[in-house]
Design an enzyme around this catalytic site. Sequence first.
Site, PDB file in Angstrom:
ATOM      1  N   GLU A 250      38.462  11.726  38.075  1.00  0.00           N
ATOM      2  CA  GLU A 250      37.276  11.027  37.279  1.00  0.00           C
ATOM      3  C   GLU A 250      37.894   9.821  36.874  1.00  0.00           C
ATOM      4  OE1 GLU A 250      35.544  13.156  34.350  1.00  0.00           O
ATOM      5  OE2 GLU A 250      33.912  11.727  33.828  1.00  0.00           O
TER       6      GLU A 250
ATOM      7  N   THR B 144      25.747  12.895  31.465  1.00  0.00           N
ATOM      8  CA  THR B 144      24.861  11.894  32.520  1.00  0.00           C
ATOM      9  C   THR B 144      24.214  12.721  33.388  1.00  0.00           C
ATOM     10  OG1 THR B 144      26.996  10.532  31.989  1.00  0.00           O
ATOM     11  CG2 THR B 144      25.667  10.148  34.019  1.00  0.00           C
TER      12      THR B 144
HETATM   13  C1  LIG Z   1      26.697   7.101  28.057  1.00  0.00           C
HETATM   14  C2  LIG Z   1      27.741   8.146  27.769  1.00  0.00           C
HETATM   15  C3  LIG Z   1      27.706   9.199  29.017  1.00  0.00           C
HETATM   16  C4  LIG Z   1      28.381  10.461  28.945  1.00  0.00           C
HETATM   17  N1  LIG Z   1      28.651  11.318  29.969  1.00  0.00           N
HETATM   18  C5  LIG Z   1      29.121  12.439  29.712  1.00  0.00           C
HETATM   19  C6  LIG Z   1      28.830  13.660  30.751  1.00  0.00           C
HETATM   20  O1  LIG Z   1      28.352  13.385  31.698  1.00  0.00           O
HETATM   21  N2  LIG Z   1      29.497  14.694  30.373  1.00  0.00           N
HETATM   22  C7  LIG Z   1      30.146  15.237  29.259  1.00  0.00           C
HETATM   23  O2  LIG Z   1      30.492  16.119  28.999  1.00  0.00           O
HETATM   24  N3  LIG Z   1      30.482  13.967  28.374  1.00  0.00           N
HETATM   25  C8  LIG Z   1      29.766  12.937  28.612  1.00  0.00           C
HETATM   26  N4  LIG Z   1      30.106  11.780  27.584  1.00  0.00           N
HETATM   27  C9  LIG Z   1      30.540  12.353  26.399  1.00  0.00           C
HETATM   28  C10 LIG Z   1      31.980  11.365  26.416  1.00  0.00           C
HETATM   29  O3  LIG Z   1      32.898  11.964  27.156  1.00  0.00           O
HETATM   30  C11 LIG Z   1      32.322  11.511  24.888  1.00  0.00           C
HETATM   31  O4  LIG Z   1      31.392  10.897  24.017  1.00  0.00           O
HETATM   32  C12 LIG Z   1      33.812  11.077  24.709  1.00  0.00           C
HETATM   33  O5  LIG Z   1      34.730  12.071  25.243  1.00  0.00           O
HETATM   34  C13 LIG Z   1      34.317  10.889  23.112  1.00  0.00           C
HETATM   35  O6  LIG Z   1      33.896  12.161  22.320  1.00  0.00           O
HETATM   36  P1  LIG Z   1      33.104  12.040  21.037  1.00  0.00           P
HETATM   37  O7  LIG Z   1      31.944  11.064  21.091  1.00  0.00           O
HETATM   38  O8  LIG Z   1      32.539  13.382  20.671  1.00  0.00           O
HETATM   39  O9  LIG Z   1      33.914  11.192  20.207  1.00  0.00           O
HETATM   40  P2  LIG Z   1      34.949  11.722  19.344  1.00  0.00           P
HETATM   41  O10 LIG Z   1      35.888  12.829  19.731  1.00  0.00           O
HETATM   42  O11 LIG Z   1      34.473  12.307  17.981  1.00  0.00           O
HETATM   43  O12 LIG Z   1      36.017  10.420  18.927  1.00  0.00           O
HETATM   44  C14 LIG Z   1      35.757   9.612  17.800  1.00  0.00           C
HETATM   45  C15 LIG Z   1      37.059   8.692  17.499  1.00  0.00           C
HETATM   46  O13 LIG Z   1      38.095   9.468  17.289  1.00  0.00           O
HETATM   47  C16 LIG Z   1      39.313   9.165  18.054  1.00  0.00           C
HETATM   48  N5  LIG Z   1      40.034  10.270  18.574  1.00  0.00           N
HETATM   49  C17 LIG Z   1      39.433  11.628  18.454  1.00  0.00           C
HETATM   50  N6  LIG Z   1      40.801  12.383  18.602  1.00  0.00           N
HETATM   51  C18 LIG Z   1      41.643  11.592  18.604  1.00  0.00           C
HETATM   52  C19 LIG Z   1      43.197  11.718  18.747  1.00  0.00           C
HETATM   53  N7  LIG Z   1      43.584  12.947  18.843  1.00  0.00           N
HETATM   54  N8  LIG Z   1      43.932  10.634  18.429  1.00  0.00           N
HETATM   55  C20 LIG Z   1      43.344   9.367  18.065  1.00  0.00           C
HETATM   56  N9  LIG Z   1      41.957   9.048  18.143  1.00  0.00           N
HETATM   57  C21 LIG Z   1      41.219  10.133  18.478  1.00  0.00           C
HETATM   58  C22 LIG Z   1      38.342   8.874  19.750  1.00  0.00           C
HETATM   59  O14 LIG Z   1      39.261   8.023  20.264  1.00  0.00           O
HETATM   60  C23 LIG Z   1      37.239   7.897  19.016  1.00  0.00           C
HETATM   61  O15 LIG Z   1      37.497   6.752  18.841  1.00  0.00           O
HETATM   62  C24 LIG Z   1      29.232  10.745  27.611  1.00  0.00           C
HETATM   63  C25 LIG Z   1      29.219   9.545  26.757  1.00  0.00           C
HETATM   64  C26 LIG Z   1      28.387   8.476  26.607  1.00  0.00           C
HETATM   65  C27 LIG Z   1      28.435   7.660  25.630  1.00  0.00           C
END
Ligand SMILES: Cc1cc2nc3c(=O)[nH]c(=O)nc-3n(C[C@H](O)[C@H](O)[C@H](O)COP(=O)(O)OP(=O)(O)OC[C@H]3O[C@@H](n4cnc5c(N)ncnc54)[C@H](O)[C@@H]3O)c2cc1C
Length: 376
Positions: A238, A154
């Site tokens: 946050e 973001t």
């Molecule tokens: C519009 C937008 C803005 C964002 N802004 C920022 C930002 O400014 N800075 C930044 O650093 N990030 C940012 N993000 C990233 C966001 O924080 C991550 O997408 C989020 O933390 C999930 O990580 P991932 O997408 O890798 O999903 P994954 O970690 O791959 O997860 C996929 C699925 O698996 C599940 N899962 C994962 N681990 C476990 C577990 N241990 N137990 C049960 N379920 C689990 C998750 O809950 C999810 O349903 C942003 C994302 C979006 C979409």
Amino acid sequence: MEELLIFKDAAKKAIEQEIVPHHHHWEQSGVLPKEVWKTLGHAGLLCVDLPEEYGGSGVSFRYSQVVLQELCRQGFMGLSGSVAIQSDIVAQYILHMGNEEQKKTWLPKMASGEVVAAVAMTEPATGSDLQGMKTTAIKDGNHYIINGSKTFITNGGHADLVIVCAKTDPKEGGKGISLFLVDATLPGFSRGKQLEKIGQHAGDTTELFFDNMKVPASSLLGMENQGFLYLMQELPRERLAVAASAVSAARACLEWTIQYVKERQAFGRPIAKFQNTRFKLAEMKTQIEIHDAFVNQCVDKFEQRKMSLSDAAMVKLSATEMLCKVTDECLQLFGGYGYMSEYHIARAFVDARVLKIYAGTSEIMKEMISRELLGN
Ligand SMILES: Cc1cc2nc3c(=O)[nH]c(=O)nc-3n(C[C@H](O)[C@H](O)[C@H](O)COP(=O)(O)OP(=O)(O)OC[C@H]3O[C@@H](n4cnc5c(N)ncnc54)[C@H](O)[C@@H]3O)c2cc1C
């Protein structure tokens, strides 16, 4: 309290004047102009709870939340998320972990909107599991060399300053992570194009790349290898900010829906006369008030430094799940019009969805709560 209401009114008017006339165009073009940041800064809506010596107004956390909540009340969840990154996340990291020079260099410019800030944790291969990040920052004399990439960042497109989370000890997991205040004008830094999202179209979300980026050792924020600890320290604020925004966004959806169901007719009467409509509205109003009370309780705890990781996880989990339910049920009451992008409710439905994902997914929140319950 009276002063907070005066501030709320000023924030509301500034948003009506500076954001409302342009937001539809920004959404359609998918671009948030960078000048918006100076406009917000000029209106006194950025980093308000920083001490005055660093450009803030020295007011409490509640004032900062009022800005996010007013943006959500007027239907701008994406912009609220961007402002939260600037004021409630990056500024707080610098205030709490930065040295005097770092605070003086960055904070006043962030409060004026001259500097736009982002925080880069997530990588293409790892989001929830932050300890598995691959970006490295290797010490080289008076510098660190950063290599790697980040995604979904973001404010990434406009950022002048990025807090980059990187491994200073790649053999370690969480214990090898450090934070860097990275000046985005330095060579070796580049950004991808704006990522196309299902909602928050005007939201600035990009990939960031670091290719042998040489940053001065003075860019280190806090101590080496303490980054994961710092993240755990700051993430509750946050999450609370996301929860407060979710409640305000849900309130806005309910208000738009009440107005609509009074006007829309079916079977010779306003749809507000059907028991289903009345019960749905009553249920949603109840949920919003319950969550408002929970958010307020957490804000009190936060201000007394008593909010736990689990409190923050519960309020974030529950308020964002509630918001998504409310946007869905409100949209249903709009019928087909609810599916049309020109209606606020349609945008809220897609804009809200990411609140269950960023700042820690609902599943990760449940993990944190259960860990505290079970002691492991
Ligand atoms: C519009 C937008 C803005 C964002 N802004 C920022 C930002 O400014 N800075 C930044 O650093 N990030 C940012 N993000 C990233 C966001 O924080 C991550 O997408 C989020 O933390 C999930 O990580 P991932 O997408 O890798 O999903 P994954 O970690 O791959 O997860 C996929 C699925 O698996 C599940 N899962 C994962 N681990 C476990 C577990 N241990 N137990 C049960 N379920 C689990 C998750 O809950 C999810 O349903 C942003 C994302 C979006 C979409």
